[in-house]
Design a protein around this motif. Structure first.
Motif, PDB file in Angstrom:
ATOM      1  N   LEU A   1      47.696  48.564  50.913  1.00  0.00           N
ATOM      2  CA  LEU A   1      47.621  47.130  50.615  1.00  0.00           C
ATOM      3  C   LEU A   1      46.377  46.824  49.776  1.00  0.00           C
ATOM      4  CD1 LEU A   1      48.762  45.562  54.001  1.00  0.00           C
ATOM      5  CD2 LEU A   1      50.018  45.621  51.849  1.00  0.00           C
TER       6      LEU A   1
ATOM      7  N   LEU B   1      47.171  47.644  46.283  1.00  0.00           N
ATOM      8  CA  LEU B   1      48.060  46.615  45.741  1.00  0.00           C
ATOM      9  C   LEU B   1      47.237  45.381  45.362  1.00  0.00           C
ATOM     10  CD1 LEU B   1      50.899  45.264  45.340  1.00  0.00           C
ATOM     11  CD2 LEU B   1      50.656  44.458  47.679  1.00  0.00           C
ATOM     12  N   ASN B   2      46.347  44.969  46.272  1.00  0.00           N
ATOM     13  CA  ASN B   2      45.570  43.755  46.025  1.00  0.00           C
ATOM     14  C   ASN B   2      44.603  43.938  44.866  1.00  0.00           C
ATOM     15  OD1 ASN B   2      46.978  42.692  48.108  1.00  0.00           O
ATOM     16  ND2 ASN B   2      45.333  42.857  49.615  1.00  0.00           N
TER      17      ASN B   2
ATOM     18  N   SER C   1      45.228  45.824  42.245  1.00  0.00           N
ATOM     19  CA  SER C   1      45.970  45.753  40.992  1.00  0.00           C
ATOM     20  C   SER C   1      46.550  44.360  40.774  1.00  0.00           C
ATOM     21  CB  SER C   1      47.051  46.825  40.923  1.00  0.00           C
ATOM     22  OG  SER C   1      47.852  46.745  42.065  1.00  0.00           O
ATOM     23  N   ALA C   2      46.596  43.536  41.820  1.00  0.00           N
ATOM     24  CA  ALA C   2      47.091  42.173  41.640  1.00  0.00           C
ATOM     25  C   ALA C   2      46.063  41.289  40.934  1.00  0.00           C
ATOM     26  CB  ALA C   2      47.475  41.553  42.978  1.00  0.00           C
ATOM     27  N   ARG C   3      44.799  41.695  40.977  1.00  0.00           N
ATOM     28  CA  ARG C   3      43.785  40.959  40.210  1.00  0.00           C
ATOM     29  C   ARG C   3      42.790  41.944  39.621  1.00  0.00           C
ATOM     30  NH1 ARG C   3      41.704  36.584  43.315  1.00  0.00           N
ATOM     31  NH2 ARG C   3      43.409  35.360  42.408  1.00  0.00           N
ATOM     32  N   PRO C   4      43.180  42.589  38.506  1.00  0.00           N
ATOM     33  CA  PRO C   4      42.272  43.595  37.943  1.00  0.00           C
ATOM     34  C   PRO C   4      40.990  42.982  37.378  1.00  0.00           C
ATOM     35  CG  PRO C   4      44.291  43.408  36.638  1.00  0.00           C
ATOM     36  CD  PRO C   4      44.448  42.495  37.794  1.00  0.00           C
ATOM     37  N   GLN C   5      41.103  41.780  36.830  1.00  0.00           N
ATOM     38  CA  GLN C   5      39.907  41.161  36.260  1.00  0.00           C
ATOM     39  C   GLN C   5      39.350  40.117  37.229  1.00  0.00           C
ATOM     40  OE1 GLN C   5      40.348  39.355  32.387  1.00  0.00           O
ATOM     41  NE2 GLN C   5      38.121  39.317  32.080  1.00  0.00           N
ATOM     42  N   ALA C   6      38.132  40.343  37.676  1.00  0.00           N
ATOM     43  CA  ALA C   6      37.537  39.443  38.672  1.00  0.00           C
ATOM     44  C   ALA C   6      37.132  38.133  38.013  1.00  0.00           C
ATOM     45  CB  ALA C   6      36.324  40.104  39.299  1.00  0.00           C
TER      46      ALA C   6
ATOM     47  N   MET D   1      54.875  49.579  45.161  1.00  0.00           N
ATOM     48  CA  MET D   1      55.308  48.251  45.631  1.00  0.00           C
ATOM     49  C   MET D   1      56.230  47.604  44.612  1.00  0.00           C
ATOM     50  SD  MET D   1      54.336  46.508  48.418  1.00  0.00           S
ATOM     51  CE  MET D   1      53.008  47.702  48.527  1.00  0.00           C
TER      52      MET D   1
END
Ligand code: HEM
Ligand code: FES
Lengths: 257, 234
Positions: free
Chosen positions: B93, B96-97, B99-104, B1
């Motif tokens: 997707l 992608l999502n 890796s968009a927020r690896p740390q919760a 992406m």
């Protein structure tokens, strides 16, 4: 009133962070949330600890500087309220609160509760502008704009770029921000010449910045301090697909520039 | 992406569209719409079990579907393609999502999102396994206790007399209900249709359609278990 705060402390972008507990024995309910943190920071400085870093500027909900998660909700989750507009009277004596920075790959943590939102600036640079010839200003009434379009454009234009949409989205998607910025200009006559390029370039940059993908959960709309509607995301989606089909390479893009 | 580019050629243009998160959402929405249409038709077919001479009705329905095997295979392949595209695109997707927020977040509180919308990645995969099982169970018949070629009525009754199988159908159809409650309105939003006048209607339509499809299908294993359907099958 008495409060217990659990605050995310992180010394730098790559340092590991952790929750640190602070007891606030005497919080004045008339304080704003940021003033409450100011008081906490005074105490930390007096003890020789480093103060909690958080971003702020106008403290009246218009600049978009402030923002962090309170109890898992962006800006605390109150309708149309930035954290600087939030007052302690909304909390009860004995409450325990969790304060965390926005979390997204695209928003690296600078320190504690402060994140770097330059990714938003790069999305704006990609197309969040109109090109106008210089010279004297055109008569404001010379361009007819349907009232409903100007209303919707102005609603979208209220976005202050705080990042709460990304923070509250379980997918860390920047669709509400990008959608608002695209719709704001694409709904107005002044935005028409660059309409398709704007959608194409801003969405492409949004993807390159590693924001997530929208799953229409509406968390962004609910926590947006300006109440921006996900209708703007639908507009972005339409214009992006239209642009993808209609796009013709310009001379400079084709390498002839 | 991250490699999405400003397109320079027609090919690149289509690729860029598919590489973009929005292009992928269109694929999920359009394939989802096809699968939704299929579930509506399938449920209507199933409900013929409530007709007076159900056994006959279902056998002639099965024959009707097989009027032309060529047409049937075109439809099957179309549905399979939609199914595969839907899942593959969603998987992309999802990554992608992730890796968009690896740390919760240590603490995250949902506000307005519905339970159904937050559990699309739970209901979806269960549906995937259900579809595999369902085809083996009632189309191929290899995991069926007493499969009879071209007799859907008897296959249903015998199949659902096993409480475990009936239970799985009931769970899967509840998942379908949840999936469609969000999915059917979401697909309109994804393809860019949102209007203050129509979106609330679309949301009610989605919830109603999901409830009807889910309960309509669930009623069949329940009636078989209660002995209401299949008295004539011994
Ligand atoms: C009977 C089969 C299925 C039907 C009828 C169906 C239907 C739909 C529909 C209509 C949407 C909305 C599209 C959009 O908003 O973009 C959707 C989205 C989705 N589906 Fe399915 N689907 C099916 C199977 C699956 C399977 C097997 C999976 C598992 C991998 C899955 C996972 C998802 C996910 C995660 C979404 C995204 C949710 C969103 O956009 O908010 N689906 N589905
Ligand atoms: S500090 Fe300016 S919006 Fe909160």
């Amino acid at each position: 009133m008495k409060l217990t705060l659990n605050v995310w402390r992180q010394t730098g972008p790559t340092a590991p962070g952790k929750m640190v507990r602070y007891e606030m024995p005497d919080v004045n309910p008339d304080m704003s949330f940021l003033e409450m943190l100011d008081v906490l920071n005074e105490g930390l400085i007096q003890k020789g600890d480093s103060p909690i870093v958080f971003e702020h500027d106008c403290r009246e909900g218009i600049c978009g500087s402030c923002g962090f998660m309170i109890d898992g909700k962006a800006h605390g989750g109150f309708p149309k309220t930035t954290v600087c507009q939030l007052h302690m009277r909304h909390y009860k004596d004995g409450d325990e609160l969790f304060l965390e920075p926005w979390r997204a790959t695209a928003f690296p943590i600078v320190k504690d509760l402060m994140v770097n939102r330059s990714a938003f600036d790069r999305i704006i640079q990609a197309g969040g502008f109109i090109s106008v010839p210089t010279g004297s200003a055109v008569d404001g009434n010379a361009i007819a704009i349907p009232k409903s379009n100007s209303d919707r454009a102005m609603d979208a234009a209220q976005c202050i770029g705080c990042g709460a949409c990304v923070a509250s989205c379980p997918n860390a998607s920047a669709s509400l921000f990008t959608g608002a910025k695209i719709a704001h200009l694409n709904l107005l006559p002044q935005g028409q010449p660059e309409k398709l390029d704007r959608a194409l370039h801003m969405v492409t940059t949004m993807n390159e910045e590693m924001f997530g993908s929208c799953t229409n959960l509406r968390e962004c709309e609910a926590t947006c301090p300006k109440g921006i509607s996900i209708e703007n995301i639908a507009i972005m989606n339409r214009h992006f697909v239209e642009a993808s089909f209609a796009h013709r390479p310009t001379a400079s893009e084709a390498g002839a520039g | 992406m991250a490699t999405a580019v400003v397109p320079k050629s027609k090919i690149q243009q289509s690729l860029a569209l598919y590489q973009s998160s929005i292009g992928k959402k269109y694929v999920v929405a359009i394939t989802g719409a096809l699968l939704f249409a299929f579930t509506v038709g399938h449920m209507l077919g199933n409900l013929q079990i409530y007709l007076p001479n159900a056994e006959e009705a279902l056998i002639s329905y099965a024959k009707l579907l097989r009027t032309s095997m060529e047409v049937l295979w075109v439809i099957r392949i179309g549905l399979l393609t939609a199914f595969v595209l839907h899942i593959v695109t969603i998987a992309q997707l999802y990554n992608l999502n992730r890796s968009a927020r690896p740390q919760a977040y240590v603490k995250k509180t949902p506000t307005v999102s519905t339970f159904a919308s937050r559990t699309m990645y739970v209901s979806g995969p269960i549906l995937f396994f259900f579809v595999l099982y369902h085809i083996a169970h009632l189309t191929i018949g290899n995991v069926h206790p007493n499969y009879q070629e071209m007799n859907p009525y008897r296959n249903l009754v015998w199949g659902f007399r096993q409480p475990l199988a009936a239970g799985f159908y009931i769970v899967a159809m509840s998942m379908l209900g949840a999936h469609l409650t969000h999915g059917v309105w979401s697909m309109f939003q994804s393809v860019g249709f949102n209007h203050p006048r129509y979106t609330p209607l679309i949301r009610s339509f989605a919830t109603t359609a999901a409830a009807v499809i889910s309960l309509g299908n669930i009623s069949i294993p329940v009636c078989v278990l209660l002995g209401i359907i299949g008295k004539d099958v011994v």
